[in-house]
Design a protein around this motif. Structure first.
Motif, mmCIF file in Angstrom:
data_model
loop_
_atom_site.group_PDB
_atom_site.id
_atom_site.type_symbol
_atom_site.label_atom_id
_atom_site.label_comp_id
_atom_site.label_asym_id
_atom_site.label_seq_id
_atom_site.Cartn_x
_atom_site.Cartn_y
_atom_site.Cartn_z
ATOM 1 N N ASN A 1 40.803 37.885 29.565
ATOM 2 C CA ASN A 1 40.579 37.026 30.724
ATOM 3 C C ASN A 1 39.303 37.499 31.413
ATOM 4 O OD1 ASN A 1 40.555 35.760 33.306
ATOM 5 N ND2 ASN A 1 42.752 35.394 33.123
ATOM 6 N N PRO A 2 38.196 36.773 31.233
ATOM 7 C CA PRO A 2 36.913 37.217 31.795
ATOM 8 C C PRO A 2 36.905 37.310 33.319
ATOM 9 C CG PRO A 2 36.576 35.547 30.096
ATOM 10 C CD PRO A 2 38.055 35.582 30.397
ATOM 11 N N GLU A 3 37.882 36.672 33.974
ATOM 12 C CA GLU A 3 37.919 36.722 35.434
ATOM 13 C C GLU A 3 38.620 37.987 35.928
ATOM 14 O OE1 GLU A 3 38.745 33.685 33.774
ATOM 15 O OE2 GLU A 3 36.622 33.222 34.124
ATOM 16 N N THR A 4 39.787 38.283 35.427
ATOM 17 C CA THR A 4 40.547 39.430 35.924
ATOM 18 C C THR A 4 40.165 40.734 35.227
ATOM 19 O OG1 THR A 4 42.337 39.005 34.342
ATOM 20 C CG2 THR A 4 42.507 37.973 36.509
ATOM 21 N N ARG A 5 39.793 40.671 33.945
ATOM 22 C CA ARG A 5 39.326 41.828 33.181
ATOM 23 C C ARG A 5 40.325 42.987 33.171
ATOM 24 N NH1 ARG A 5 32.912 42.077 32.784
ATOM 25 N NH2 ARG A 5 32.559 39.848 32.681
ATOM 26 N N TYR A 6 41.568 42.666 32.909
ATOM 27 C CA TYR A 6 42.583 43.710 32.772
ATOM 28 C C TYR A 6 42.643 44.245 31.352
ATOM 29 C CZ TYR A 6 44.601 42.866 37.396
ATOM 30 O OH TYR A 6 44.794 42.773 38.747
ATOM 31 N N ARG B 1 42.870 47.003 36.466
ATOM 32 C CA ARG B 1 41.591 46.529 35.922
ATOM 33 C C ARG B 1 40.933 47.645 35.120
ATOM 34 N NH1 ARG B 1 38.687 42.116 37.976
ATOM 35 N NH2 ARG B 1 36.766 43.319 37.771
ATOM 36 N N TYR C 1 41.949 34.398 24.167
ATOM 37 C CA TYR C 1 41.751 34.199 25.600
ATOM 38 C C TYR C 1 43.064 33.763 26.246
ATOM 39 C CZ TYR C 1 36.722 34.419 24.725
ATOM 40 O OH TYR C 1 35.457 34.818 24.361
ATOM 41 N N GLU D 1 34.182 42.313 25.785
ATOM 42 C CA GLU D 1 35.047 41.143 25.670
ATOM 43 C C GLU D 1 36.386 41.409 26.331
ATOM 44 O OE1 GLU D 1 34.538 38.158 25.123
ATOM 45 O OE2 GLU D 1 35.299 37.405 23.208
ATOM 46 N N PHE D 2 36.855 40.442 27.127
ATOM 47 C CA PHE D 2 38.134 40.559 27.807
ATOM 48 C C PHE D 2 38.972 39.324 27.502
ATOM 49 C CE2 PHE D 2 34.982 42.898 30.208
ATOM 50 C CZ PHE D 2 35.601 44.110 30.462
ATOM 51 N N LEU E 1 40.787 44.696 27.558
ATOM 52 C CA LEU E 1 39.540 44.679 26.794
ATOM 53 C C LEU E 1 39.852 44.511 25.316
ATOM 54 C CD1 LEU E 1 36.418 46.812 27.371
ATOM 55 C CD2 LEU E 1 37.362 46.722 25.064
ATOM 56 N N GLU F 1 37.807 47.604 33.593
ATOM 57 C CA GLU F 1 36.354 47.767 33.654
ATOM 58 C C GLU F 1 35.918 48.953 34.517
ATOM 59 O OE1 GLU F 1 32.579 44.769 33.458
ATOM 60 O OE2 GLU F 1 34.189 44.279 34.853
#
Length: 342
Positions: free
Chosen positions: A117-122, A92, A322, A114-115, A124, A94
């Protein structure tokens, strides 16, 4: 608190002596990043390895399968990043962001980091831009004759146009995914068949495609690589660029503008240092001015970016990067392979 963490990271990074970054090919990119990073951190060597993202991801997987961990940071496209994620190569990102100017959402477009995948945020996304759908020969084509999607199917173009192959990941693949979701499966399938029948050539060499159009060999190209356009224009090639279709707009992509922290990084502190430097104003300015693409940071100048690569407020755009939209459906994959498989 961030200052203490940053100072500690800098000291530890200097003890690691280097950071290994995989990213897009090109001496201009490598030289610009290495020089700028050395200026800020002369005690740490940036080992930048440029190449095709798919081949680099394959190398990382092969190394990891053999228990070797040599890469710290990966810069590439969203689809390749997702592939790296599927075999557990990413951490991750973040929590790796330390500098306040990097973490501050107001410094970024849309007021957010911005990612893919906004859930996992691996992964950017640090740069995203519209992908002009068509490049055309100024001597043989009036832009008004191709500024609507279905005008490309006119019989006068048959055999006189080139398609960027949509089968591999890239600008054309993103464009065809956009058409699939915009038109719906039935209309898109019909459009794919008809546009394939129009083609005089289907090609994967993204430089050559644009050169063919500029030379007048083909009237226009569908699905150009946006990063290649300005490079060739600077070399003196002349061609028209359709920024978007009047009726359907266009799609926004990242190109090779996503960054990720590779887990089990051998130089983890140097990796954290590089990521924060790269995402600060200095790093993003260096990147943007080298590759001539718009960064998502709002404090980086835009005067070097061609108008057709700038995101316009209120524009009709589909975001292609996405993860939920990155993979073709079974039906879509089947028709793409049927029409463009080798």
């Amino acid at each position: 608190m961030w200052k203490q963490q940053w100072d500690k990271t800098v000291v530890a990074a200097k003890n690691e002596h280097k950071v290994v970054v995989f990213g897009p090919a090109g001496e201009l990119i490598r030289n610009a990043l290495v020089a700028a990073f050395r200026k800020s951190f002369p005690d740490i060597t940036l080992e930048y390895v440029g190449g095709r993202a798919v081949e680099q991801a394959t190398r990382i997987k092969a190394e990891r399968d053999g228990g070797v961990f040599s890469v710290d940071v990966f810069i590439g496209g969203s689809v390749t990043m997702m592939e790296l994620g599927t075999f557990g190569a990413l951490e991750r990102i973040e929590p790796a962001l330390i500098l306040p100017e990097v973490k501050e959402p107001r410094n970024w477009r849309d007021g957010r980091l911005e990612f893919t995948n906004p859930e996992t945020r691996y992964t950017l996304v640090f740069s995203s831009q519209p992908n002009p759908p068509v490049v055309y020969d100024l001597k043989q084509v009036d832009g008004n004759d191709i500024d609507e999607l279905y005008e490309l199917l006119h019989t006068k173009w048959k055999g006189k146009i080139v398609l960027n192959d949509p089968l591999p990941a890239g600008a054309a693949g993103s464009l065809f995914r956009w058409l699939w979701r915009t038109l719906g499966p039935d209309k898109a399938s019909d459009y794919f068949r008809k546009i394939r029948a129009q083609a005089g050539a289907v090609d994967r060499d993204q430089r050559r495609q644009i050169e063919w159009v500029a030379q007048g060999k083909y009237r226009w190209l569908l699905g150009p690589n946006s990063g290649m356009l300005h490079q060739l224009a600077q070399r003196g090639l002349r061609f028209g660029v359709l920024p978007q279709f009047k009726d359907y707009g266009t799609h926004i992509g990242t190109g090779a503008s996503c960054i990720a922290l590779v887990n089990h990084a051998p130089h983890r502190n140097a990796a954290l240092l590089f990521i924060n430097w790269f995402l600060n104003r200095e790093g993003q300015t260096t990147w943007s001015k080298t590759v001539i693409l718009q960064t998502r940071r709002l404090d980086v100048p835009l005067d070097h970016i061609p108008p057709y690569l700038l995101v316009k407020p209120g524009g009709n755009y589909w975001i292609s990067y996405y993860e939920k939209d990155a993979i073709r459906s079974v039906q879509e994959e089947a028709i793409i392979k049927e029409l463009f498989g080798r």
